[in-house]
Design a protein around this motif. Structure first.
Motif, PDB file in Angstrom:
ATOM      1  N   ASN A  53      28.564  67.833  56.383  1.00 48.53           N
ATOM      2  CA  ASN A  53      28.109  67.103  57.463  1.00 48.53           C
ATOM      3  C   ASN A  53      29.199  65.929  57.298  1.00 48.53           C
ATOM      4  O   ASN A  53      29.229  65.154  56.280  1.00 48.53           O
ATOM      5  CB  ASN A  53      26.747  66.323  56.949  1.00 48.53           C
ATOM      6  N   GLU A  54      29.912  65.851  58.519  1.00 50.44           N
ATOM      7  CA  GLU A  54      30.954  64.938  58.569  1.00 50.44           C
ATOM      8  C   GLU A  54      30.868  63.420  58.396  1.00 50.44           C
ATOM      9  O   GLU A  54      31.473  62.541  57.788  1.00 50.44           O
ATOM     10  CB  GLU A  54      31.835  65.061  59.985  1.00 50.44           C
ATOM     11  N   ALA A  55      29.396  63.118  58.548  1.00 48.91           N
ATOM     12  CA  ALA A  55      28.993  61.779  58.568  1.00 48.91           C
ATOM     13  C   ALA A  55      28.557  61.221  57.202  1.00 48.91           C
ATOM     14  O   ALA A  55      28.235  59.979  57.083  1.00 48.91           O
ATOM     15  CB  ALA A  55      27.987  61.539  59.578  1.00 48.91           C
ATOM     16  N   VAL A  56      28.590  61.974  56.237  1.00 51.42           N
ATOM     17  CA  VAL A  56      28.022  61.383  54.793  1.00 51.42           C
ATOM     18  C   VAL A  56      29.031  60.600  54.240  1.00 51.42           C
ATOM     19  O   VAL A  56      30.194  60.221  54.705  1.00 51.42           O
ATOM     20  CB  VAL A  56      28.177  63.057  53.813  1.00 51.42           C
ATOM     21  N   SER A 147      21.950  72.325  63.003  1.00 48.92           N
ATOM     22  CA  SER A 147      21.140  73.350  62.150  1.00 48.92           C
ATOM     23  C   SER A 147      22.183  73.577  60.987  1.00 48.92           C
ATOM     24  O   SER A 147      21.417  74.111  59.842  1.00 48.92           O
ATOM     25  CB  SER A 147      20.947  74.812  63.051  1.00 48.92           C
ATOM     26  N   ASP A 148      23.188  73.525  60.930  1.00 50.39           N
ATOM     27  CA  ASP A 148      24.077  73.649  59.547  1.00 50.39           C
ATOM     28  C   ASP A 148      24.190  72.679  58.569  1.00 50.39           C
ATOM     29  O   ASP A 148      23.959  72.987  57.248  1.00 50.39           O
ATOM     30  CB  ASP A 148      25.576  74.107  60.085  1.00 50.39           C
ATOM     31  N   PHE A 149      24.300  71.467  58.997  1.00 44.77           N
ATOM     32  CA  PHE A 149      24.439  70.373  58.097  1.00 44.77           C
ATOM     33  C   PHE A 149      23.509  69.282  58.137  1.00 44.77           C
ATOM     34  O   PHE A 149      23.675  68.086  57.742  1.00 44.77           O
ATOM     35  CB  PHE A 149      26.059  70.000  57.887  1.00 44.77           C
ATOM     36  N   ASN A 150      22.775  69.304  59.396  1.00 45.12           N
ATOM     37  CA  ASN A 150      21.755  68.099  59.545  1.00 45.12           C
ATOM     38  C   ASN A 150      22.170  66.523  59.928  1.00 45.12           C
ATOM     39  O   ASN A 150      21.841  65.599  59.605  1.00 45.12           O
ATOM     40  CB  ASN A 150      20.792  67.795  58.469  1.00 45.12           C
ATOM     41  N   ARG A 151      23.684  66.762  60.708  1.00 53.27           N
ATOM     42  CA  ARG A 151      24.347  65.603  60.948  1.00 53.27           C
ATOM     43  C   ARG A 151      23.505  64.463  61.868  1.00 53.27           C
ATOM     44  O   ARG A 151      23.071  65.155  62.916  1.00 53.27           O
ATOM     45  CB  ARG A 151      25.712  65.859  61.561  1.00 53.27           C
ATOM     46  N   GLY A 152      23.422  63.496  61.686  1.00 60.55           N
ATOM     47  CA  GLY A 152      22.869  62.456  62.401  1.00 60.55           C
ATOM     48  C   GLY A 152      21.204  62.324  62.077  1.00 60.55           C
ATOM     49  O   GLY A 152      20.468  61.795  62.838  1.00 60.55           O
ATOM     50  N   GLU A 153      20.795  62.938  60.884  1.00 61.00           N
ATOM     51  CA  GLU A 153      19.540  62.957  60.482  1.00 61.00           C
ATOM     52  C   GLU A 153      19.244  61.752  59.376  1.00 61.00           C
ATOM     53  O   GLU A 153      17.957  61.815  59.091  1.00 61.00           O
ATOM     54  CB  GLU A 153      19.052  64.096  60.074  1.00 61.00           C
TER      55      GLU A 153
END
Length: 269
Positions: A53-56, A147-153
């Motif tokens: 997830n790029e946003a971590v 669905s792969d990394f839950n980015r934005g959740e």
């Protein structure tokens, strides 16, 4: 981190940047923060695949980048992929919104092509892998669910997102040519190491005993969070807290010493 060409025009005249040598300016890193969360970018390895997830938080991103590089395939550097729609709406490192890109392309900092296949060839990325990954990500963006990394959740993900973009403020399709890529390298802002301290912020010696009169807080000490980083202000909060604790403890020690001195003077008459 990004490694842009040596040009940072928004620093004020006489700033620290002007004091650097030409050689130092060539390799001045750029902290990648908001771009990882904004809708319309992904970061891929040499196979053209996302690996986190790029946003971590950035410490988690770098750990994942290194792990991918060691166990899967080349991910140092990785590549941040975007399109013209992103370019017209958001900054990309030192490239401001709708800013001319010619000098960045000429310097080798920015890659640009009218097709994903052409972009992949320029970057040495697996073409089929990149196209498949972008197509899959675009479907996630439309659905609003990574669905792969839950980015934005998570709240951390959305802190630097665009709330005007829905259903997920961190996701937008990458489909409007030309397409862009920038190399992303691991970087650091400091370490998690430093002086060991106790619960009163007293510095400890090699045997674990407090050194009399010596206190320390902040980034010069070992992190109270160990090797992780919870988010923005993760170093400021502990520094303020243990600074307060250190002041209280030092004041109490001072009062005790003054009391002892008074007693000694009384005993001596």
């Amino acid at each position: 981190a990004l490694i842009p060409p040596g040009c940072m025009p928004w620093y004020a005249k006489g700033s620290w940047w002007e004091k650097l040598s030409l050689e130092e300016k060539k390799f001045l890193p750029w902290f990648v923060l908001i771009e990882r969360s904004l809708p319309g970018t992904i970061i891929v390895n040499s196979k053209g695949r996302r690996f986190i997830n790029e946003a971590v938080p950035y410490i988690d991103f770098v750990k994942a980048q290194k792990k991918c590089h060691e166990n899967d395939c080349s991910a140092i550097p990785s590549f941040m992929i975007s399109d013209q729609k992103y370019n017209m709406a958001y900054p990309l490192g030192p490239i401001m919104v709708a800013h001319p890109t010619k000098k960045y392309i000429k310097s080798g900092f920015l890659y640009k092509d009218n097709s994903l296949a052409g972009l992949a060839e320029q970057c040495g990325i697996d073409s089929e892998g990149l196209q498949n990954e972008v197509n899959k990500f675009n479907q996630f963006a439309v659905a609003g669910k990574d669905s792969d990394f839950n980015r934005g959740e998570s709240p951390i993900d959305t802190f630097y997102s665009d709330p005007a973009v829905q259903p997920n403020p961190c996701l937008a399709p990458i489909k409007k040519p030309p397409f862009y890529a920038i190399k992303v390298y691991p970087g650091d802002l400091g370490t998690k190491g430093g002086l060991n301290t106790d619960e009163y912020a007293r510095v400890l010696d090699k045997e674990g005993n407090p050194i009399k009169g010596l206190y320390a807080t902040g980034n010069c000490t070992s992190s109270v969070m160990g090797g992780t980083y919870p988010g923005a202000g993760g170093t400021i909060g502990p520094s303020m807290t243990f600074g307060y604790i250190a002041a209280q403890h030092a004041s109490e020690v001072g009062r005790e010493l003054r009391a002892e001195n008074v007693e000694k003077r009384v005993e001596k008459g």
